[in-house]
Motif scaffolding. Structure first.
Motif, PDB file in Angstrom:
ATOM      1  N   HIS A 162       0.980  -1.025   0.035  1.00  0.00           N
ATOM      2  CA  HIS A 162       0.022   0.027  -0.176  1.00  0.00           C
ATOM      3  C   HIS A 162       1.085   1.296  -0.177  1.00  0.00           C
ATOM      4  O   HIS A 162       1.041   1.900   0.896  1.00  0.00           O
ATOM      5  CB  HIS A 162      -0.949   0.088   1.339  1.00  0.00           C
ATOM      6  N   PRO A 163       1.578   1.368  -1.219  1.00  0.00           N
ATOM      7  CA  PRO A 163       2.611   2.380  -1.142  1.00  0.00           C
ATOM      8  C   PRO A 163       2.349   3.763  -0.686  1.00  0.00           C
ATOM      9  O   PRO A 163       3.058   4.683  -0.098  1.00  0.00           O
ATOM     10  CB  PRO A 163       3.307   2.327  -2.616  1.00  0.00           C
ATOM     11  N   THR A 164       1.164   4.266  -1.142  1.00  0.00           N
ATOM     12  CA  THR A 164       0.649   5.674  -0.820  1.00  0.00           C
ATOM     13  C   THR A 164       0.552   5.867   0.616  1.00  0.00           C
ATOM     14  O   THR A 164       0.770   7.076   1.267  1.00  0.00           O
ATOM     15  CB  THR A 164      -0.412   6.187  -1.688  1.00  0.00           C
ATOM     16  N   GLN A 165       0.066   4.809   1.308  1.00  0.00           N
ATOM     17  CA  GLN A 165       0.045   5.009   2.694  1.00  0.00           C
ATOM     18  C   GLN A 165       1.385   5.112   3.423  1.00  0.00           C
ATOM     19  O   GLN A 165       1.474   5.909   4.289  1.00  0.00           O
ATOM     20  CB  GLN A 165      -0.783   3.724   3.021  1.00  0.00           C
ATOM     21  N   ALA A 166       2.304   4.164   2.911  1.00  0.00           N
ATOM     22  CA  ALA A 166       3.651   4.394   3.591  1.00  0.00           C
ATOM     23  C   ALA A 166       4.162   5.678   3.349  1.00  0.00           C
ATOM     24  O   ALA A 166       4.917   6.288   4.309  1.00  0.00           O
ATOM     25  CB  ALA A 166       4.607   3.302   2.918  1.00  0.00           C
ATOM     26  N   LEU A 167       3.879   6.227   2.136  1.00  0.00           N
ATOM     27  CA  LEU A 167       4.572   7.862   1.766  1.00  0.00           C
ATOM     28  C   LEU A 167       3.764   8.761   2.648  1.00  0.00           C
ATOM     29  O   LEU A 167       4.595   9.670   3.074  1.00  0.00           O
ATOM     30  CB  LEU A 167       4.493   7.731   0.338  1.00  0.00           C
ATOM     31  N   LEU A 168       2.661   8.522   2.939  1.00  0.00           N
ATOM     32  CA  LEU A 168       1.818   9.583   3.812  1.00  0.00           C
ATOM     33  C   LEU A 168       2.403   9.291   5.237  1.00  0.00           C
ATOM     34  O   LEU A 168       2.428  10.228   5.874  1.00  0.00           O
ATOM     35  CB  LEU A 168       0.355   9.623   3.651  1.00  0.00           C
ATOM     36  N   ASP A 169       2.759   8.087   5.636  1.00  0.00           N
ATOM     37  CA  ASP A 169       3.128   7.791   6.910  1.00  0.00           C
ATOM     38  C   ASP A 169       4.580   8.317   7.213  1.00  0.00           C
ATOM     39  O   ASP A 169       4.805   8.997   8.204  1.00  0.00           O
ATOM     40  CB  ASP A 169       3.162   6.354   7.187  1.00  0.00           C
ATOM     41  N   LEU A 170       5.306   8.399   6.200  1.00  0.00           N
ATOM     42  CA  LEU A 170       6.650   8.932   6.216  1.00  0.00           C
ATOM     43  C   LEU A 170       6.411  10.253   6.204  1.00  0.00           C
ATOM     44  O   LEU A 170       7.415  11.007   7.187  1.00  0.00           O
ATOM     45  CB  LEU A 170       7.449   8.388   4.934  1.00  0.00           C
ATOM     46  N   TYR A 171       5.639  11.136   5.352  1.00  0.00           N
ATOM     47  CA  TYR A 171       5.592  12.508   5.636  1.00  0.00           C
ATOM     48  C   TYR A 171       5.135  12.956   6.952  1.00  0.00           C
ATOM     49  O   TYR A 171       5.741  13.840   7.377  1.00  0.00           O
ATOM     50  CB  TYR A 171       4.518  12.786   4.305  1.00  0.00           C
ATOM     51  N   SER A 172       3.991  12.165   7.568  1.00  0.00           N
ATOM     52  CA  SER A 172       3.730  12.418   8.856  1.00  0.00           C
ATOM     53  C   SER A 172       4.830  12.487   9.884  1.00  0.00           C
ATOM     54  O   SER A 172       4.771  13.202  10.812  1.00  0.00           O
ATOM     55  CB  SER A 172       2.453  11.759   9.365  1.00  0.00           C
ATOM     56  N   MET A 173       5.441  11.358   9.803  1.00  0.00           N
ATOM     57  CA  MET A 173       6.596  11.006  10.890  1.00  0.00           C
ATOM     58  C   MET A 173       7.618  12.130  10.704  1.00  0.00           C
ATOM     59  O   MET A 173       7.967  12.993  11.663  1.00  0.00           O
ATOM     60  CB  MET A 173       7.212   9.718  10.538  1.00  0.00           C
ATOM     61  N   THR A 174       8.021  12.522   9.578  1.00  0.00           N
ATOM     62  CA  THR A 174       9.078  13.560   9.286  1.00  0.00           C
ATOM     63  C   THR A 174       8.646  14.711   9.959  1.00  0.00           C
ATOM     64  O   THR A 174       9.276  15.600  10.490  1.00  0.00           O
ATOM     65  CB  THR A 174       9.450  13.797   7.965  1.00  0.00           C
ATOM     66  N   GLU A 175       7.173  14.881   9.623  1.00  0.00           N
ATOM     67  CA  GLU A 175       6.609  16.457   9.883  1.00  0.00           C
ATOM     68  C   GLU A 175       6.944  16.552  11.624  1.00  0.00           C
ATOM     69  O   GLU A 175       6.946  17.473  12.076  1.00  0.00           O
ATOM     70  CB  GLU A 175       5.351  16.512   9.608  1.00  0.00           C
ATOM     71  N   LYS A 176       6.599  15.233  12.164  1.00  0.00           N
ATOM     72  CA  LYS A 176       6.725  15.285  13.721  1.00  0.00           C
ATOM     73  C   LYS A 176       8.023  15.206  14.585  1.00  0.00           C
ATOM     74  O   LYS A 176       8.285  15.861  15.546  1.00  0.00           O
ATOM     75  CB  LYS A 176       5.788  14.142  14.109  1.00  0.00           C
ATOM     76  N   VAL A 177       9.055  14.370  13.746  1.00  0.00           N
ATOM     77  CA  VAL A 177      10.106  13.929  14.429  1.00  0.00           C
ATOM     78  C   VAL A 177      11.449  14.155  13.552  1.00  0.00           C
ATOM     79  O   VAL A 177      12.548  13.979  14.126  1.00  0.00           O
ATOM     80  CB  VAL A 177      10.300  12.363  14.852  1.00  0.00           C
ATOM     81  N   GLY A 178      11.203  15.044  12.550  1.00  0.00           N
ATOM     82  CA  GLY A 178      12.239  15.231  11.573  1.00  0.00           C
ATOM     83  C   GLY A 178      12.671  14.019  10.796  1.00  0.00           C
ATOM     84  O   GLY A 178      11.822  12.822  10.867  1.00  0.00           O
ATOM     85  N   ASP A 179      13.875  14.208  10.294  1.00  0.00           N
ATOM     86  CA  ASP A 179      14.387  13.192   9.253  1.00  0.00           C
ATOM     87  C   ASP A 179      14.349  11.764   9.990  1.00  0.00           C
ATOM     88  O   ASP A 179      14.733  11.715  11.116  1.00  0.00           O
ATOM     89  CB  ASP A 179      15.924  13.320   8.838  1.00  0.00           C
ATOM     90  N   VAL A 180      13.854  10.432   9.242  1.00  0.00           N
ATOM     91  CA  VAL A 180      13.522   9.312  10.119  1.00  0.00           C
ATOM     92  C   VAL A 180      14.805   8.680  10.172  1.00  0.00           C
ATOM     93  O   VAL A 180      14.947   7.563  10.764  1.00  0.00           O
ATOM     94  CB  VAL A 180      12.590   8.632   9.467  1.00  0.00           C
ATOM     95  N   SER A 181      15.868   9.081   9.503  1.00  0.00           N
ATOM     96  CA  SER A 181      17.371   8.238   9.426  1.00  0.00           C
ATOM     97  C   SER A 181      17.807   8.180  10.912  1.00  0.00           C
ATOM     98  O   SER A 181      17.857   9.154  11.386  1.00  0.00           O
ATOM     99  CB  SER A 181      18.070   8.911   8.557  1.00  0.00           C
ATOM    100  N   GLY A 182      17.852   6.819  11.434  1.00  0.00           N
ATOM    101  CA  GLY A 182      18.522   6.656  12.707  1.00  0.00           C
ATOM    102  C   GLY A 182      17.340   6.907  13.752  1.00  0.00           C
ATOM    103  O   GLY A 182      17.498   6.440  14.915  1.00  0.00           O
ATOM    104  N   LYS A 183      15.915   7.118  13.427  1.00  0.00           N
ATOM    105  CA  LYS A 183      14.868   7.250  14.509  1.00  0.00           C
ATOM    106  C   LYS A 183      14.481   5.703  14.681  1.00  0.00           C
ATOM    107  O   LYS A 183      14.529   4.836  13.642  1.00  0.00           O
ATOM    108  CB  LYS A 183      13.814   7.826  13.955  1.00  0.00           C
TER     109      LYS A 183
END
Ligand code: NCD
Length: 308
Positions: free
Chosen positions: A137-158
């Motif tokens: 469900h690629p568009t869900q994963a992309l919107l999840d990534l967008y929402s996470m990044t908005e909240k915690v910044g770059d997900v790398s290393g999170k």
């Protein structure tokens, strides 16, 4: 603005890191657009998009339709229960008939894994997978990534936890592909029967203990039990599931730090998530829904054929 390495969005596994960065940047632009008093832009004028939903959907279907309309595309909607599929028509015949009416792009949800991939080999339109069975469900994963990044910044290393029915969830698989690709640390948590064997080979960790997982996580993406896809009993009862794997306020309050709570919906309140968590300050569930429109606008815009 750059361009994607692909003509279709069939799964996160077919996207490069650069594709994902481009989708995120474009989504930020469209998020600003949809918060303007006039939300509509002419970017997809004269592009016709068919939304073909062979499986039920509320959020994803509405989100795509809004994204398309805000880009000024012409939209046709199809849902399997009201169509000739129930009269025995094949998938290819159904879609070819729709395309002969001059459709440029297809958004498709289907109960079978690989259905959008199959179509992409046989038809000319750009295809976006809106969920294929238990696969992606690629568009869900992309919107999840967008929402996470908005909240915690770059997900790398999170530290990102995905909790629940990993075995049957296409959201889980697309999230895993996406987050691992973007350098996050991913840990899966749920009953052993709902976590596939050897899933560590995808670059994730597994922990069957919910409290320990939440203690570790910066973000927890909580998933529903996909009862409609389970043909045997994977756990004794929903009550027991909730006791061991339900995320509730008492549990969150007992942790040393605050976890960001996500859920793709539909939620089963009182099973995998309690109401006081779903509706709390920690939860970004409704932001995910809002961001879904911007991310889908970005994807449609980047894939759309350029007419001259
Ligand atoms: C998900 C789906 O359909 O895979 N929902 C969604 O698109 N928001 C998750 C689910 O059904 O549990």
């Amino acid at each position: 603005m750059g361009s994607l390495s692909t003509r279709h969005i069939l799964g996160i596994k077919y996207l490069t890191k650069e594709d994902i960065h481009l989708i995120m940047e474009t989504a930020s632009y469209f998020k600003e657009v949809i918060n303007r008093p006039i939300k509509k832009v002419p970017s997809l004028r004269d592009i016709t998009i068919a939304n073909l939903f062979f499986e039920n959907s509320t959020r994803t279907r509405i989100s795509f339709e809004l994204a398309e309309k805000r880009l000024s595309a012409d939209v046709v909607n199809f849902s399997a229960s009201a169509s000739s599929v129930s009269k025995g028509e094949t998938l290819l015949d159904t879609v070819q008939n729709i395309l002969s009416m001059k459709v440029d792009m297809v958004v498709m949800r289907h109960p079978l894994q690989g259905a959008p991939f199959f179509l992409s080999k046989h038809i000319d339109a750009n295809i976006i997978n809106a969920g294929d069975g238990t696969h992606e469900h690629p568009t869900q994963a992309l919107l999840d990534l967008y929402s996470m990044t908005e909240k915690v910044g770059d997900v790398s290393g999170k530290n990102i936890a995905i909790i629940g029915d990993i075995r049957h969830s296409r959201v889980a698989l697309s999230n895993i592909f996406c987050l691992v690709k973007m350098g996050a640390r991913v840990r899966l948590c749920g009953p052993p029967t709902l976590i596939p064997k050897n899933i560590e080979s995808l670059g994730v960790e597994v922990d069957y203990n919910l409290k320990r997982t939440l203690e570790w996580a910066d973000v927890a993406n909580i998933l529903r039990i996909q009862l409609e896809r389970q043909h045997i009993r994977y756990f004794p009862s929903l009550r027991e599931y909730s006791l061991y794997y339900g995320v509730n306020k008492k549990l969150l309050d007992s942790l040393n730090s605050e976890v960001v709570i996500m859920h793709p919906g539909p939620m089963n309140r009182g099973v995998e998530i309690s109401s006081d968590v779903a509706d709390s300050q920690q939860s970004i569930i409704l932001h995910q829904v809002e961001n879904g429109v911007a991310v889908r606008m970005a994807i449609l815009f980047l894939l759309a054929p350029h007419k001259s």
